[in-house]
Design an enzyme around this catalytic site. Structure first.
Site, PDB file in Angstrom:
ATOM      1  N   HIS A  95       0.847  -1.192   0.000  1.00 18.05           N
ATOM      2  CA  HIS A  95       0.000   0.000   0.000  1.00 18.05           C
ATOM      3  C   HIS A  95       0.884   1.244   0.000  1.00 18.05           C
ATOM      4  O   HIS A  95       1.957   1.260   0.605  1.00 18.05           O
ATOM      5  CB  HIS A  95      -0.921   0.000   1.220  1.00 18.05           C
ATOM      6  CG  HIS A  95      -2.034   0.997   1.121  1.00 18.05           C
ATOM      7  ND1 HIS A  95      -1.844   2.343   1.351  1.00 18.05           N
ATOM      8  CD2 HIS A  95      -3.346   0.856   0.802  1.00 18.05           C
ATOM      9  CE1 HIS A  95      -2.994   2.978   1.177  1.00 18.05           C
ATOM     10  NE2 HIS A  95      -3.917   2.106   0.837  1.00 18.05           N
ATOM     11  N   GLU A 167      -4.078   1.517  -7.258  1.00 19.48           N
ATOM     12  CA  GLU A 167      -4.489   2.666  -6.459  1.00 19.48           C
ATOM     13  C   GLU A 167      -3.629   3.874  -6.824  1.00 19.48           C
ATOM     14  O   GLU A 167      -2.509   4.017  -6.315  1.00 19.48           O
ATOM     15  CB  GLU A 167      -4.325   2.367  -4.969  1.00 19.48           C
ATOM     16  CG  GLU A 167      -5.255   1.304  -4.431  1.00 19.48           C
ATOM     17  CD  GLU A 167      -5.354   1.372  -2.916  1.00 19.48           C
ATOM     18  OE1 GLU A 167      -6.478   1.465  -2.416  1.00 19.48           O
ATOM     19  OE2 GLU A 167      -4.316   1.351  -2.244  1.00 19.48           O
TER      20      GLU A 167
END
EC number: 5.3.1.1
Length: 256
Positions: A95, A167
């Site tokens: 992430h 993302e």
């Protein structure tokens, strides 16, 4: 046909009361919804409680990160074996918040990916570019580099039964979101990039979109052919909003 996955990343949010209330509401909201896999990733300290709260439901348990060591003198770490021991299925790695705040490299993330695969856990590999990289036209270059770290270390077969979450960093928690067409273009690039090594693996790998996905934009995003669900941040903390996203993914799959 690929089965979409909608996963809630709760990040650093929660309490014993909140976990109970949110999961109870979510179970009610998505009862009877089929055609979409659902998972939640609460903070590590609430994994055991969440496992109990989701018992008997179709909600799978996820974790927000993992260490690479299985045991030993590694203060503050959580091992993938520990996650497996509490019935975690999906583990988010790479992430942007981990890459940025903890300086995690592509190579270190590839190491995590390999350990998870060895233990039979499903990596959810996050990739994506910064706003500056996007404006400089480097989106594909960045995504390719992050994917290549896995391909070079483990080969294309490592993506069998794995999940990728695209993302764009400039869209995470900002309220901004890539347009459906923009997101689709990147998702297709990711799939095509893996297909250079193994077309069959590329076709089956789940590629989620993340980055300010909400109940307002989910349906249009999921209508795109290469978007297979979402990794959801803020909207996953509201049962009704998260349920709308889950239902949108299920409805989109039925139309594809």
């Amino acid at each position: 046909m690929r089965h979409p996955l909608v996963m809630g990343n709760w990040k650093l949010n929660g309490s014993i009361h909140m976990v109970h209330e949110l999961i109870a509401a979510l179970r009610k909201e998505i009862s009877g919804v089929a055609g979409c896999d659902v998972a939640i990733a609460p903070p590590t300290v609430y994994l055991c409680q969440a496992r109990h709260e989701i018992g008997g439901s179709r909600i799978a348990l996820g974790a927000q990160d993992t260490g690479v060591n299985l045991s030993g003198a590694f203060t503050g770490e959580t091992s993938p074996e520990m996650l497996k021991n509490v019935d975690v299925k999906y583990v988010i790695i790479g992430h942007s918040e981990r890459r940025t705040y903890h300086k995690e490299s592509d190579e270190f993330i590839a190491q995590k990916f390999g350990v998870l695969k060895e233990l039979g856990l499903t990596p959810v590999l996050c990739i994506g570019e910064t706003e500056a990289e996007n404006e400089a036209g480097k989106t594909q270059e960045v995504c390719a580099r992050q994917i290549d770290a896995i391909l070079n270390a483990h080969g294309a077969q490592a993506f069998k039964d794995a999940v990728i979450a695209y993302e764009p960093i400039w869209a995470i928690g900002t309220g901004k979101s890539a347009t459906p067409a923009q997101a689709q273009a990147v998702h297709k690039f990711i799939r095509d990039h893996i297909a250079k090594q193994d077309a069959a693996i590329a076709e089956q790998v789940i590629i989620q979109y993340g980055g300010s996905v909400n109940d307002k934009n989910a349906a249009e995003l999921f209508s795109q052919p290469d978007i297979d669900g979402a990794l959801v941040g803020g909207a996953s903390l509201k049962a009704d909003a998260f349920a709308v996203i889950v239902k949108a993914a299920a409805e989109a799959k039925a139309k594809k």
